[in-house]
Write a protein that holds these residues in place. Structure first.
Motif, short mmCIF file in Angstrom:
data_model
loop_
_atom_site.label_atom_id
_atom_site.label_comp_id
_atom_site.label_asym_id
_atom_site.label_seq_id
_atom_site.Cartn_x
_atom_site.Cartn_y
_atom_site.Cartn_z
N HIS A 61 19.28 18.26 22.24
CA HIS A 61 19.06 17.91 20.86
C HIS A 61 17.42 19.31 20.69
O HIS A 61 17.37 19.29 21.46
N VAL A 115 24.95 17.93 14.78
CA VAL A 115 24.60 16.65 13.71
C VAL A 115 23.43 16.94 13.43
O VAL A 115 22.58 17.65 13.91
N GLU A 142 20.06 15.64 10.60
CA GLU A 142 19.62 14.32 10.48
C GLU A 142 17.80 14.53 9.91
O GLU A 142 17.01 15.07 10.81
N ASN A 143 17.49 13.72 9.46
CA ASN A 143 15.96 13.38 8.68
C ASN A 143 15.75 12.38 8.66
O ASN A 143 16.50 11.46 8.08
N THR A 144 14.48 11.67 9.65
CA THR A 144 13.98 10.48 9.70
C THR A 144 13.11 9.87 8.07
O THR A 144 13.52 9.00 8.45
N ASP A 175 15.31 17.05 13.35
CA ASP A 175 16.50 16.61 14.76
C ASP A 175 18.23 17.48 14.15
O ASP A 175 18.69 16.81 13.24
N VAL A 215 27.86 15.77 9.57
CA VAL A 215 27.81 16.15 10.86
C VAL A 215 29.08 16.92 10.60
O VAL A 215 29.91 17.37 10.26
N LYS A 226 17.08 9.17 6.27
CA LYS A 226 18.44 8.41 7.08
C LYS A 226 19.36 9.20 7.36
O LYS A 226 20.59 8.84 7.62
N LEU A 270 28.14 6.36 16.87
CA LEU A 270 27.69 6.77 15.09
C LEU A 270 28.54 6.40 14.34
O LEU A 270 30.43 6.48 14.74
N ILE A 283 22.67 11.34 7.88
CA ILE A 283 23.15 12.47 8.75
C ILE A 283 24.29 13.44 8.62
O ILE A 283 25.16 12.57 7.43
N THR A 292 28.38 9.05 7.50
CA THR A 292 28.28 11.03 7.64
C THR A 292 28.21 11.65 6.17
O THR A 292 29.23 11.38 5.19
#
Length: 351
Positions: free
Chosen positions: A95, A231, A233-235, A189, A242, A238, A279, A240, A284
């Motif tokens: 991560h 992968v 992603e942004n908080t 992330d 891949v 949301k 997931l 995502i 995605t």
């Protein structure tokens, strides 16, 4: 009055018989307890199997099923699944955030060494790689753990290493790792799973063969290919995305990641692993449709390395040496380089 010998022997025989009977009774129940324990262990692992087959399986596996070692090994900033037969990881997950890339950890303090979590007869050693013609290729890169010296040191454990083509390791794969780190500038992330693959080739007779070299006394397997799953992603939204990629374990001149992109299904078939099971992939996006899948090259990459050197300069002489090196390569500094140079110079002058 003395007890007759015949009576004594008769009582001794009865006592002995009784003792053996008790021992046999205890042994019988101990055996049943072990059988019950074995049955319960199997039931826990195979809850969907036929109960009768589980019961029979417990008798067959009275002394346990063959084991491949721990399924997962945990470290400070990476997790891995290890292949005891090939002496390399099957997969390594990490991560990465912007914070992970900041800090004073340095690879100068790190050394390649055996992972003592792995049973010794299944480990690789540094001697396996010596004079093998292959480099020790990180699956979780050291530079992804600048925040912690411990985390960085653990990336040098040989459980995180595969025999990798030297040119591939220093160039394409290194640029791929830089690409993954650069994603943290835009996304909160970034999660990455990397590992080796063994892919068949077609021989002259039309048949498929998987052929690979093994190195060292421990016969460490040299993968034909490497893979990486990214992968992002942004908080806040949301989102995502891949991307899955397979690259040959050989020199690569292309800088376009899209040339090596594959579907996750294809990678799963080739690896025998099911990735990202928690997931919902239908929700995605394709990584290469969200961000560019072009690796850095030329001037852009040179400037990146110059910035790193400026940031890590430990005194004014070293700082000026890096600046002159840049000028010597006829690289024109941009605003960012000037800002780093002046800030670092001020820090070093303050002491």
């Amino acid at each position: 009055m003395a007890r007759p010998i015949g009576t004594f022997c008769g009582n001794l025989a009865i006592a002995a018989t009784s003792s053996f009977a008790v021992l046999g009774f205890v042994s019988f129940f101990q055996s049943k307890e072990k059988e019950t324990e074995s049955t319960n262990n199997i039931k826990e692992k195979f809850t969907t199997a036929d109960p009768q087959k589980i019961s029979q399986g417990a008798k067959i596996l009275k002394y346990g099923a063959p084991e491949r070692g721990e399924n997962v090994y945990f470290h400070a900033n990476h997790v891995l699944g290890y292949n005891q037969a090939k002496r390399i990881p099957d997969w390594v997950a990490e991560h990465i955030t912007a914070d992970h890339l900041k800090g004073s950890a340095t690879r100068k303090k790190s050394n390649f060494k055996e992972d003592v979590q792995i049973v010794d007869i299944f480990r690789s050693s540094n001697s396996d790689y010596k004079n093998s013609g292959w480099s020790r290729g990180h699956m979780a890169p050291a530079a992804d753990s600048k925040y912690s010296q411990i985390a960085m040191d653990e990336t040098f454990l040989l459980s995180n290493i595969v025999p990798q083509d030297i040119n591939n390791n220093q160039h394409f794969w290194n640029h791929f790792e830089i690409y993954c780190r650069s994603l943290t500038q835009t996304f909160h992330d970034v999660r990455v799973i990397s590992g080796p693959l063994f892919i068949p080739t077609v021989e002259e007779n039309g048949k498929l063969f998987i052929k690979y070299e093994v190195v060292g006394i421990n016969q460490v397997a040299v993968p034909t290919h490497l893979y990486k799953i990214v992968v992002i992603e942004n908080t806040f939204d949301k989102m995502i995305a891949v991307g899955a990629f397979i690259v040959p374990n050989q020199p690569i001149t292309s800088s376009n990641l899209a040339d090596y992109q594959v579907s996750l299904d294809d990678l799963e078939k080739k690896s025998g692993l099911k990735f990202l099971p928690m997931l919902n992939l239908s929700k995605t996006k394709n990584l290469c449709s969200v961000v560019s899948c072009k690796l850095m090259g030329g001037k852009e990459l040179e400037l990146l390395f110059i910035r790193k050197k400026l940031e890590s300069a430990y005194n004014l002489d070293e700082l000026d040496k890096v600046w002159k090196e840049m000028k010597g390569k006829k690289i024109s500094p941009e605003k960012t380089e000037y800002e780093i140079y002046e800030r670092k110079k001020a820090e070093l002058m303050r002491g």
